[in-house]
Design a protein around this motif. Sequence first.
Motif, mmCIF file in Angstrom:
data_model
loop_
_atom_site.group_PDB
_atom_site.id
_atom_site.type_symbol
_atom_site.label_atom_id
_atom_site.label_comp_id
_atom_site.label_asym_id
_atom_site.label_seq_id
_atom_site.Cartn_x
_atom_site.Cartn_y
_atom_site.Cartn_z
ATOM 1 N N LEU A 193 34.240 32.363 30.352
ATOM 2 C CA LEU A 193 35.627 32.047 29.987
ATOM 3 C C LEU A 193 35.958 30.577 30.212
ATOM 4 O O LEU A 193 36.872 30.045 29.591
ATOM 5 C CB LEU A 193 36.603 32.895 30.811
ATOM 6 N N THR A 194 35.235 29.930 31.096
ATOM 7 C CA THR A 194 35.492 28.529 31.402
ATOM 8 C C THR A 194 34.808 27.657 30.353
ATOM 9 O O THR A 194 33.586 27.689 30.221
ATOM 10 C CB THR A 194 34.951 28.180 32.811
ATOM 11 N N PRO A 195 35.572 26.906 29.583
ATOM 12 C CA PRO A 195 34.978 26.068 28.533
ATOM 13 C C PRO A 195 33.902 25.133 29.105
ATOM 14 O O PRO A 195 34.061 24.574 30.185
ATOM 15 C CB PRO A 195 36.153 25.262 27.999
ATOM 16 N N GLY A 196 32.814 25.023 28.368
ATOM 17 C CA GLY A 196 31.731 24.145 28.790
ATOM 18 C C GLY A 196 30.609 24.870 29.510
ATOM 19 O O GLY A 196 29.570 24.278 29.774
ATOM 20 N N TRP A 209 42.977 27.581 36.570
ATOM 21 C CA TRP A 209 42.951 26.129 36.734
ATOM 22 C C TRP A 209 41.661 25.553 36.146
ATOM 23 O O TRP A 209 41.674 24.531 35.455
ATOM 24 C CB TRP A 209 43.097 25.731 38.192
ATOM 25 N N ASP A 210 40.535 26.211 36.416
ATOM 26 C CA ASP A 210 39.256 25.733 35.901
ATOM 27 C C ASP A 210 39.214 25.780 34.372
ATOM 28 O O ASP A 210 38.605 24.913 33.744
ATOM 29 C CB ASP A 210 38.096 26.552 36.481
ATOM 30 N N ILE A 211 39.846 26.773 33.780
ATOM 31 C CA ILE A 211 39.903 26.855 32.316
ATOM 32 C C ILE A 211 40.674 25.665 31.750
ATOM 33 O O ILE A 211 40.232 25.011 30.807
ATOM 34 C CB ILE A 211 40.504 28.199 31.857
ATOM 35 N N TRP A 215 41.550 39.931 30.230
ATOM 36 C CA TRP A 215 42.025 39.984 28.845
ATOM 37 C C TRP A 215 43.226 39.055 28.672
ATOM 38 O O TRP A 215 43.293 38.288 27.705
ATOM 39 C CB TRP A 215 42.391 41.412 28.431
ATOM 40 N N LEU A 216 44.148 39.110 29.617
ATOM 41 C CA LEU A 216 45.328 38.240 29.505
ATOM 42 C C LEU A 216 44.938 36.772 29.588
ATOM 43 O O LEU A 216 45.498 35.930 28.882
ATOM 44 C CB LEU A 216 46.355 38.591 30.582
ATOM 45 N N LEU A 217 43.955 36.456 30.443
ATOM 46 C CA LEU A 217 43.479 35.073 30.517
ATOM 47 C C LEU A 217 42.812 34.658 29.206
ATOM 48 O O LEU A 217 42.997 33.539 28.733
ATOM 49 C CB LEU A 217 42.483 34.911 31.664
ATOM 50 N N MET A 218 42.050 35.569 28.633
ATOM 51 C CA MET A 218 41.321 35.251 27.414
ATOM 52 C C MET A 218 42.270 35.010 26.238
ATOM 53 O O MET A 218 42.072 34.072 25.468
ATOM 54 C CB MET A 218 40.343 36.371 27.074
ATOM 55 N N PRO A 248 44.270 37.335 43.663
ATOM 56 C CA PRO A 248 45.269 36.391 43.134
ATOM 57 C C PRO A 248 44.803 34.929 43.194
ATOM 58 O O PRO A 248 44.940 34.197 42.208
ATOM 59 C CB PRO A 248 46.490 36.612 44.032
ATOM 60 N N ARG A 249 44.226 34.532 44.307
ATOM 61 C CA ARG A 249 43.747 33.149 44.428
ATOM 62 C C ARG A 249 42.593 32.899 43.455
ATOM 63 O O ARG A 249 42.526 31.862 42.798
ATOM 64 C CB ARG A 249 43.305 32.848 45.850
ATOM 65 N N MET A 250 41.697 33.870 43.349
ATOM 66 C CA MET A 250 40.556 33.739 42.449
ATOM 67 C C MET A 250 41.027 33.586 40.999
ATOM 68 O O MET A 250 40.506 32.746 40.258
ATOM 69 C CB MET A 250 39.646 34.961 42.603
ATOM 70 N N LEU A 251 42.009 34.365 40.582
ATOM 71 C CA LEU A 251 42.532 34.252 39.226
ATOM 72 C C LEU A 251 43.195 32.897 39.004
ATOM 73 O O LEU A 251 43.091 32.317 37.916
ATOM 74 C CB LEU A 251 43.493 35.397 38.927
#
Length: 165
Positions: free
Chosen positions: A119-122, A73-75, A22-25, A65-68
């Motif tokens: 969540l990752t654009p594209g 970064w990918d976003i 949610w926070l990422l979104m 943590p690394r996955m987030l």
Amino acid sequence: MKTMPKTLFPSPGFSLVVFALWLLMVGGVAAGDLAMAAVLAVVVPLFGARLDREFARIGTLRPVPRMLAVVAWDIVRSNVEVARRILGPESAITPGFIWVPLDIRNIHGIAALTSMITLTPGTVSAALSEDRRYLLVHCFNLKDAQATIDEIKRRYEAPLMEVFP
């Protein structure tokens, strides 16, 4: 009829994932964002527990943590790439669908994977096969299908398999 779970957090790992996603979104950590993330982290797993008999099994949270960070970064990277493609010549865009074979079997892990992809654009998760072995993904700019599949499996699915064995 299903009964309410005996605990406020039937799946603490899933609650953590809902909170973080949610926070990422929303892209913020204001008080309102944190409050909504907390509410969703409680409510979504409670409703999920009532609707689905398959409870989340959590392995280790070590890769989270690394996955987030990878997803964040990918976003950012994907936002730049999509903007570049949209502002460039239309012929430079090569959309397509790919079927990603899944090694992860935990439905909660699959749900987290589809969320990360969407969540990752594209990229958008479009469908899950009935047997849960393949995920259909639409890519805004698909150059190399196998490379994209390999990247999804390495960057997202592999760490999720540690979290959701």
